[in-house]
Design a protein around this motif. Structure first.
Motif, short mmCIF file in Angstrom:
data_model
loop_
_atom_site.label_atom_id
_atom_site.label_comp_id
_atom_site.label_asym_id
_atom_site.label_seq_id
_atom_site.Cartn_x
_atom_site.Cartn_y
_atom_site.Cartn_z
N PRO A 147 49.57 47.34 46.55
CA PRO A 147 50.03 48.66 46.12
C PRO A 147 50.18 48.83 44.61
CG PRO A 147 51.89 47.36 46.82
CD PRO A 147 50.67 46.51 47.03
N SER A 148 50.10 47.73 43.86
CA SER A 148 50.36 47.80 42.43
C SER A 148 49.07 47.59 41.65
CB SER A 148 51.41 46.76 42.03
OG SER A 148 52.59 46.94 42.78
N ALA A 149 49.20 47.60 40.31
CA ALA A 149 48.03 47.45 39.44
C ALA A 149 47.46 46.04 39.57
CB ALA A 149 48.43 47.75 38.00
N LEU A 150 46.14 45.94 39.68
CA LEU A 150 45.49 44.64 39.88
C LEU A 150 45.56 43.73 38.65
CD1 LEU A 150 42.39 45.66 42.04
CD2 LEU A 150 44.47 44.50 42.76
N PRO A 151 45.56 44.23 37.41
CA PRO A 151 45.69 43.31 36.26
C PRO A 151 46.95 42.45 36.33
CG PRO A 151 44.91 45.44 35.51
CD PRO A 151 45.26 45.62 36.96
N GLY A 152 48.05 43.03 36.84
CA GLY A 152 49.27 42.23 36.99
C GLY A 152 49.09 41.13 38.00
N LEU A 153 48.38 41.42 39.09
CA LEU A 153 48.09 40.42 40.11
C LEU A 153 47.20 39.32 39.52
CD1 LEU A 153 48.13 39.42 43.05
CD2 LEU A 153 46.19 40.93 43.50
N LEU A 154 46.25 39.71 38.69
CA LEU A 154 45.36 38.75 38.04
C LEU A 154 46.17 37.74 37.23
CD1 LEU A 154 42.22 38.32 37.60
CD2 LEU A 154 42.55 39.49 35.43
N ASN A 155 47.16 38.20 36.49
CA ASN A 155 48.01 37.31 35.69
C ASN A 155 48.82 36.37 36.58
OD1 ASN A 155 47.12 38.49 33.32
ND2 ASN A 155 48.78 40.01 33.28
N GLU A 156 49.31 36.88 37.71
CA GLU A 156 50.06 36.04 38.65
C GLU A 156 49.19 34.88 39.14
OE1 GLU A 156 51.85 37.97 41.98
OE2 GLU A 156 52.52 39.68 40.81
N ILE A 157 47.98 35.19 39.54
CA ILE A 157 47.08 34.17 40.10
C ILE A 157 46.74 33.14 39.03
CG2 ILE A 157 44.81 33.77 41.12
CD1 ILE A 157 45.02 36.63 42.31
N ASN A 158 46.38 33.60 37.84
CA ASN A 158 45.96 32.66 36.79
C ASN A 158 47.09 31.75 36.34
OD1 ASN A 158 43.23 33.25 36.56
ND2 ASN A 158 43.60 35.02 35.23
N SER A 159 48.32 32.23 36.39
CA SER A 159 49.45 31.39 35.99
C SER A 159 49.68 30.23 36.96
CB SER A 159 50.72 32.24 35.89
OG SER A 159 51.13 32.70 37.17
N ALA A 160 49.07 30.31 38.13
CA ALA A 160 49.27 29.27 39.15
C ALA A 160 48.04 28.41 39.36
CB ALA A 160 49.65 29.93 40.48
N LEU A 161 47.05 28.50 38.45
CA LEU A 161 45.82 27.73 38.58
C LEU A 161 45.80 26.56 37.60
CD1 LEU A 161 43.21 30.61 38.97
CD2 LEU A 161 43.77 28.88 40.69
N PRO A 162 45.13 25.46 37.97
CA PRO A 162 45.01 24.33 37.04
C PRO A 162 44.09 24.69 35.89
CG PRO A 162 43.68 23.95 39.01
CD PRO A 162 44.48 25.19 39.27
N GLY A 163 44.19 23.90 34.81
CA GLY A 163 43.38 24.16 33.63
C GLY A 163 41.89 24.15 33.94
N GLY A 164 41.17 25.10 33.35
CA GLY A 164 39.72 25.18 33.56
C GLY A 164 39.31 26.14 34.66
N VAL A 165 40.25 26.47 35.55
CA VAL A 165 39.97 27.45 36.61
C VAL A 165 40.71 28.73 36.24
CG1 VAL A 165 40.08 27.98 39.07
CG2 VAL A 165 39.83 25.60 38.33
N ALA A 166 39.97 29.83 36.13
CA ALA A 166 40.59 31.10 35.75
C ALA A 166 39.87 32.24 36.46
CB ALA A 166 40.52 31.31 34.24
N VAL A 167 40.65 33.16 37.02
CA VAL A 167 40.08 34.35 37.64
C VAL A 167 39.82 35.37 36.54
CG1 VAL A 167 40.45 36.23 39.29
CG2 VAL A 167 41.22 33.92 39.83
#
Length: 819
Positions: free
Chosen positions: A674-694
């Protein structure tokens, strides 16, 4: 820190790269600790104690704690050939550069790995050979309750529980360094800390009392567990709900060592679960205790957690349930979770023998519980037994067989039963520490006796290697003389002695012979008046209690559980500062409201990278990292239906180990966000190991085709090494031209043991040298029958051998989709 491609020659590169979510990198700290686990990464990262100490130390601002694990033989060989040191996971720092190296001693068969890690780390094996330039070598864990076999190699042992002690060690070392103490002075300062045994200072003159944490609620660690990149032995959140046990099984060392019994408050356990789930993205929680069913608020806790996490598809595991603690409510709650096999530990085949060991349950009770287990949906039950228990007769062996068949009859058509046999090792600080251990020949005869009499295909028999049990007995019951044997075995090449595929008992036999050791001298029965090698270590349980329990075992007399019966006078509790502690009946806070969305399902497409050290991840490891990051986000994934629901995700393709990628695709199905997708993108990337980025997440139209139908081609850059032999690389352009001029180019390669013949020319859309001559541009078409792999081009078209091919860096620059 970028790691070179030498890891591609190892069996599991992700063991060594670090960079996990929640790992801690700190610089410019006064003290550095290397937490060394003398086994593989996947074993060490499954151990809760390592995560706890890592969390406690890194909470101190002036301490940097890093981890190091025993390298597998392929990696060890590379380090030795190249003259490289063993390093830490976080910063690739050599072990010899740390202030303190602390080993976790969980089992005796890891001792050769301790010596190997010291040697590979550039640290002298024997403590007397170290000088002020070397780190302090400390050890902790249950094996330290008999430190004698390792006193030649370890500067100081932590006896007991480490949460408080490790902070005091850090403070003492910091103060000693400020006072410019020598190495000897630092060890003498450590020896003043309660619970620390320093062989050079204490010898055998002083009794060392164990350290214990009285209130577990004051130590809610780990707050953010490090999330392994590769699949580990226990790939889940582990929460300690209780420590210690008062059941009084006479064979059980842990039940004696970790008294008194202390529970963590249920409200805190739930809060820790909330925090760990949010910090890790795991989909399973394991509630840890020596006997989880004894936890006083277990039914309430389980019911609450199942209701709390059911909608998030989080499973619950109770790995150490005693059969008598199974009740209808508990079984009904567990029925909701994923089930593999259920483990029960009768330990002995007859009621008589269970009275000897004070196990306290009967065959009928076991079978009744087993019926409940099968009724709850389990298809497989494992029954654990020990061979060689005190006063064992053939009737007890027959009892194991009989109980196995009775269990199989109880199972009926609902499942199968496995009998698992281990050799009893009389451990220090138990009532059976005076008893003898049976030898290899006796163990094998008992194993064979049982194996020959089990005929059903649905009743399986497995057993522990008798040779490993011999070594476990030697080092758990041995004295200081075992140090020479250990050093000899290590020098001959003994490593990973608990791993059957590596275990070299022939080398141990050589070491025993050359060191003039007779194993029978250590497996023998001990006189009750004899001074034992571990007599200077005080676990809290008195010698008189242990001796009394030994005598009661000869009479088959029971000892009650002090949680329900009267105090049994074991010597641990003073009822002022030390006593059994139980969970407070607190209200458990409601979970925070989640972003729920509209409830409608929506498909989304993610583009992401796999660069840097993440190139060493397998597709399974990469997909696990992405899935955990998605679970940590506020997006609610959709799942398939059926017995084992899976998240609805699909990848365009799998990238091989060692390959970098600038652009990959992943499709997911989730509740409409229901919310803006850029915020979701930041959530996901903050939980990924180095070198992997959405890079992007976008909603898809309902009629958008699957990724598998859209795939058209892959673009690669084959980056040549900076330093190369010109004579070797000059023919590349000519070979490219020759290949492009051909209508076909059949090759042969091995795949899963079979020779595959394939014409790769039709797949190659572009093959060209870049203008600067530093890389080759490759575009290959995708088809249902496969494609041409970059390695096929490198080896068959460009003509490089395997060693030369490994010098070429492969980067997938694009995954090309049809419009």
């Amino acid at each position: 820190m970028m790691i070179d491609d030498s890891l591609l020659n190892t069996e599991k590169p992700s063991r060594y790269i670090g960079g996990e979510v929640n790992s801690v990198i700190k610089t410019d700290c006064e003290l550095s600790f290397a937490l060394a686990f003398p086994d593989t990464y996947e074993v060490g990262m499954s151990h809760l104690g390592l995560q706890i100490i890592y969390s406690v130390l890194n909470e101190i601002p002036w301490v940097a704690a890093e981890r190091s694990f025993a390298p597998w033989p392929d990696r060890e060989k590379y380090l030795r050939v190249q003259g490289l040191p063993l390093t830490s996971q976080e910063t690739q720092k050599p072990l010899h550069d740390f202030t303190v190296v602390g080993f976790s001693l969980q089992y005796e068969l890891s001792y050769t790995n301790v010596l190997n890690m010291l040697e590979l780390g550039g640290i002298p094996l024997r403590r007397v050979l170290r000088n002020d330039s070397h780190p302090l070598i400390i050890a902790g864990g249950p094996c330290c309750f008999n430190p004698a076999p390792l006193t030649d190699f370890i500067d100081a042992f932590v006896i007991g529980e480490g949460e408080e002690a490790v902070r005091e060690i850090a403070a003492a070392v910091r103060a000693g360094i400020k006072d410019k103490l020598s190495r000897t002075g630092l060890i003498e300062k450590l020896a003043q800390i309660p619970g620390i045994y320093a062989p050079a200072v204490h010898g055998k003159k002083q009794n060392i009392q164990k350290r214990k944490v009285i209130d577990l609620n004051l130590w809610p660690h780990p707050v953010k567990p490090v999330v392994p990149l590769m699949q580990t032995i226990h790939d889940r959140i582990v929460l300690e709900i209780a420590r210690g046990c008062t059941r009084g099984c006479r064979f059980c060392q842990a039940g004696m060592l970790w008294r008194p019994y202390r529970e963590r408050n249920a409200a805190l356990v739930t809060a820790m679960a909330d925090t760990a789930l949010a910090a890790s993205g795991h989909d399973e929680i394991s509630l840890l205790a020596l006997s989880a069913g004894d936890y006083s608020c277990l039914t309430t806790l389980i019911t609450n957690m199942m209701n709390r996490y059911r909608s998030r598809r989080v499973a619950l595991a109770l790995p150490s349930l005693r059969v008598e603690s199974l009740n209808e409510v508990l079984i009904e709650e567990i029925k909701r979770t994923r089930k593999t096999s259920f483990t029960l530990a009768p330990e002995a085949g007859t009621d008589r023998m269970r009275r000897v060991i004070n196990k306290g349950n009967t065959a009928d009770e076991l079978l009744n519980s087993m019926d409940k287990v099968f009724a709850a949906g389990w298809k497989s039950v494992k029954l654990y037994f020990m061979l060689g228990l005190p006063s064992e007769t053939q009737a007890d062996l027959d009892g194991i067989i009989d109980l196995g068949y009775r269990a199989l009859k109880t199972a009926g058509s609902r499942g199968e039963v496995t009998i698992s046999l281990s050799t009893f090792v009389p451990k220090p600080h138990t009532p059976f520490q005076w008893h003898r251990q049976i030898n290899i020949e006796e163990t094998r005869a008992k194993q064979e006796y049982i194996r020959q009499r089990v005929k059903s295909r649905r009743l399986n028999v497995k057993w522990h290697d008798a040779r490993m049990s011999l070594l476990e007995g030697l080092f758990s019951r041995g004295d200081e003389r075992l140090g020479a044997l250990l050093e000899k075995a290590h020098s001959l090449g003994c490593r990973f002695d608990g791993w059957s595929e590596i275990f070299r008992f022939d080398l141990w036999q050589t070491a025993l012979a050359e060191s003039n050791f007779n194993s029978a001298d250590y497996l023998r029965a001990r006189e009750t008046g004899e001074v034992l090698p571990w007599e200077n270590i005080d676990c809290g349980v008195s010698r008189s209690f242990l001796l009394g329990e030994y005598e009661k075992s000869l009479q088959e007399a029971p000892t009650g559980d002090c949680r329900f019966a009267s105090c049994q006078n074991c010597g641990v509790c003073d009822f002022e500062t030390t006593q059994n502690v139980f969970s407070a009946p607190e209200e458990i806070a409601a979970p925070a409201a989640a972003i729920t969305g509209t409830g409608r399902e929506k498909n989304y497409r993610l583009t992401f990278t796999k660069k840097g050290n993440s190139r060493f991840l397998s597709h399974l490891e990469l997909s696990g990292s992405l899935l955990r990051a998605l679970r940590r986000s506020s997006l609610k994934l959709s799942y398939s239906t059926g017995f084992h629901p899976h998240p609805k995700i699909s990848f365009a393709t799998a990238t091989s180990v060692g390959m970098e990628s600038d652009l990959e695709y992943l499709d997911i199905t989730a509740v409409e966000y229901p919310s803006a997708l850029p915020g979701l993108l930041n959530e996901i990337n903050s939980a990924l190991p180095g070198g992997v980025a959405v890079l992007e997440i976008k909603p898809l139209a309902a009629d958008e085709p699957d990724l598998s139908r859209l795939l058209r081609a892959f673009a690669y850059e084959l980056i040549l090494p900076e330093k190369k032999d010109d004579d070797l690389w000059k023919p590349v352009a000519e070979r490219i031209s020759s290949f492009l001029a051909r209508a076909s180019f059949p090759i042969e390669r091995l795949s899963k043991g079979k020779t595959i013949r394939k014409d790769i020319r039709p797949f190659v859309e572009k093959l060209a040298m870049s203008e600067d001559g530093k890389k080759i541009i490759l575009i290959v078409q995708h088809a249902q029958g496969g494609s041409a792999r970059p390695v096929d081009i490198i080896t068959h078209v460009l003509g490089f051998n395997d060693d030369q091919a490994r010098q070429i860096r492969i980067v997938k620059t694009a995954t090309l989709l049809r419009r």
